[in-house]
Design an enzyme around this catalytic site. Structure first.
Site, PDB file in Angstrom:
ATOM      1  N   SER A   1       0.861  -1.178   0.000  1.00  0.00           N
ATOM      2  CA  SER A   1       0.000   0.000   0.000  1.00  0.00           C
ATOM      3  C   SER A   1       0.897   1.227   0.000  1.00  0.00           C
ATOM      4  O   SER A   1       1.868   1.299   0.756  1.00  0.00           O
ATOM      5  CB  SER A   1      -0.917  -0.008   1.227  1.00  0.00           C
ATOM      6  OG  SER A   1      -1.859   1.043   1.121  1.00  0.00           O
ATOM      7  N   GLU A   2       0.590   2.185  -0.872  1.00  0.00           N
ATOM      8  CA  GLU A   2       1.507   3.304  -1.135  1.00  0.00           C
ATOM      9  C   GLU A   2       1.818   4.138   0.108  1.00  0.00           C
ATOM     10  O   GLU A   2       2.835   4.821   0.168  1.00  0.00           O
ATOM     11  CB  GLU A   2       0.934   4.207  -2.223  1.00  0.00           C
ATOM     12  CG  GLU A   2      -0.282   5.007  -1.754  1.00  0.00           C
ATOM     13  CD  GLU A   2      -1.076   5.616  -2.898  1.00  0.00           C
ATOM     14  OE1 GLU A   2      -0.986   5.111  -4.014  1.00  0.00           O
ATOM     15  OE2 GLU A   2      -1.792   6.602  -2.650  1.00  0.00           O
ATOM     16  N   ASN A   3       0.920   4.080   1.088  1.00  0.00           N
ATOM     17  CA  ASN A   3       1.142   4.876   2.291  1.00  0.00           C
ATOM     18  C   ASN A   3       2.073   4.191   3.292  1.00  0.00           C
ATOM     19  O   ASN A   3       2.137   4.603   4.453  1.00  0.00           O
ATOM     20  CB  ASN A   3      -0.194   5.243   2.945  1.00  0.00           C
ATOM     21  CG  ASN A   3      -1.047   4.039   3.255  1.00  0.00           C
ATOM     22  OD1 ASN A   3      -1.202   3.153   2.430  1.00  0.00           O
ATOM     23  ND2 ASN A   3      -1.593   3.973   4.454  1.00  0.00           N
TER      24      ASN A   3
END
Lengths: 214, 236
Positions: free
Chosen positions: A47-49
């Site tokens: 997940s990019e976060n």
């Protein structure tokens, strides 16, 4: 013919994700794919976060506001998963370390151009997030979308009319009608839903297709 | 004795001037330093340029700063969300300038500033609206866009634990932009749940070394360096 439902489409994409793949599922429709990943395969969801080894949604009451996915929904971390900052996260994405990303789309062109971030409308507020980084950075970009818009227009086009997310980046398109590879030979149909003929699929698609079902 | 701990939120943001560029950590609500933002609203600085991934959610935190009309320009990747009504209204009214940056380019530009680079060539955005008018270059057969660093006067970030030297560890996905923003600002202020005695943070696991942090403000339960006992519950 029997169009694939959103759930059937998610299950079809999930079947192509292999043991050991590092995978980013874009926001929107692609997040459904997580529900259909084969249980007997170890697959790493990114997940990019700042999360690798993302697990399913927590049980009600167990949500943690510090543990969310790119859609800002509460998630969990699998045993062995880890956290990292945005620099490292986008190094994974842009640097070619993810095996697959699955993105939604407004349009895909015959040469693999992707448009999925902005309608270009004068009053539309644009938002891009990590879509352009995934488009250029993942080893393979899968697009998952309905074959046609709500008004019946083909989302597969000769040339995108919406603003581009990336050029020549799409490897494979999964729609409610077909699975289509995008490459040097143009668009090659690998699978069609039951009861659909190639001629009918071509009629519903605004770009030339080649038929090569294995 | 070096002690970067500041016990007042107001003092921690006292010298933010009108027109300053302020990086604010967080991805949505995770990692957003809400108490520091509230202190900045109370402090009154205006015409700010804000760097954040988003443009505020709901009515609190960054959204409240926008609503108070303190922001001239926002540099972000994903302003439009279901609960970004404050931003949407100001943007549509032409009262807020937006620089939209792909998220990885935002991270790369912040990192370029922190690491002293003059610019970076990035493949992200090549051939798109967001690269229009920008210098490009083909390197080894691949196309890149030249993107410049984003420096800031202040970074306001949220971490989990700190010591008095400003070493930081974070909590879960609240880490996000904190470590890279800390390096890119002239003055980094970290609000933390807890300040622990020097030596208590595992040196192998410190995420942000104190050299990048100028001020630490405990928000939740703060442990006195002497008795090591927690005195308050965490503010959440």
């Amino acid at each position: 013919m029997k169009r694939r439902t959103r759930e059937q489409l998610a299950a079809r994409v999930a079947a192509d994700i292999n043991e050991g793949n590092y995978v980013n599922l874009g926001i929107g429709l692609p997040t459904l794919v997580a529900n259909y990943l084969p249980k007997d395969r170890e697959i790493f969801l990114h997940s990019e976060n700042g999360l690798l080894g993302m697990g399913p949604a927590p049980a009600p009451g167990d949500e943690d506001p510090d543990l969310i996915n790119a859609s800002k929904q509460p998630v969990t971390l699998l045993t062995g998963g880890c956290y990292f900052h945005h620099g490292d996260s986008f190094t994974m994405m842009r640097g070619g370390h993810l095996d697959i990303c699955v993105l939604g789309a407004f349009q895909v062109s015959v040469t693999g151009d992707l448009a999925n971030w902005h309608t270009g409308g004068a009053d539309a507020i644009p938002a891009v997030g990590g879509a352009m980084d995934l488009a250029v950075g993942a080893k393979r970009v899968f697009v998952m979308m309905e074959h046609q818009t709500k008004t019946g227009e083909s989302k597969i086009v000769e040339r995108c009319t919406y603003p581009l997310t990336g050029i020549g980046c799409v490897a494979r398109v999964y729609t409610d009608l077909a699975v289509i590879d995008v490459g040097r030979d143009g668009m090659v149909v690998r699978e069609m839903v039951e009861g659909l003929t190639f001629e009918e699929l071509q009629r519903l698609t605004a770009a030339p297709l080649t038929h090569c079902v294995n | 004795m070096i002690d970067k701990v500041v016990h007042s939120l107001a003092m921690a943001v006292d010298d933010v001037r009108d027109g300053a560029t302020v990086m604010i950590g967080g991805f949505g609500g995770a990692g957003m330093p809400s108490e520091l933002i509230d202190a900045l609203i109370a402090q009154g600085a205006r015409d700010l340029t804000i760097v954040n991934n988003n443009a505020g959610n709901g009515e609190a935190g960054l959204a409240a700063l926008l609503k108070a009309r303190r922001v001239k320009k926002i540099i972000c990747s994903f302003p439009r969300q279901t609960d970004s009504q404050v931003f949407d209204g100001l943007y549509r009214a032409g009262e807020l300038e937006l620089e939209l940056v792909p998220q990885g380019n935002l991270a790369a530009r912040i990192q370029a500033a922190g690491s002293g680079l003059g610019a970076v060539y990035t493949p992200t955005g090549f051939g798109t609206l967001l690269a229009e008018g920008k210098e490009t270059r083909r390197i080894d057969g691949r196309d890149y866009v030249l993107e410049f660093p984003i420096h800031a006067d202040f970074a306001l970030i949220k971490a989990h634990r700190a010591d008095r030297w400003g070493n930081l560890v974070y909590r879960k996905t609240a880490r996000n932009f904190g470590p890279i923003m800390a390096a890119a600002a002239r003055c980094t202020v970290a609000q933390v749940d807890e300040v622990v005695p020097l030596g208590e943070l595992d040196p192998e696991a410190i995420v942000t070394p104190g050299i990048f942090v100028q001020r630490v403000v405990p928000i939740g339960g703060q442990r006195s360096p002497r008795n090591g006992a927690a005195t308050q519950g965490h503010a959440r």
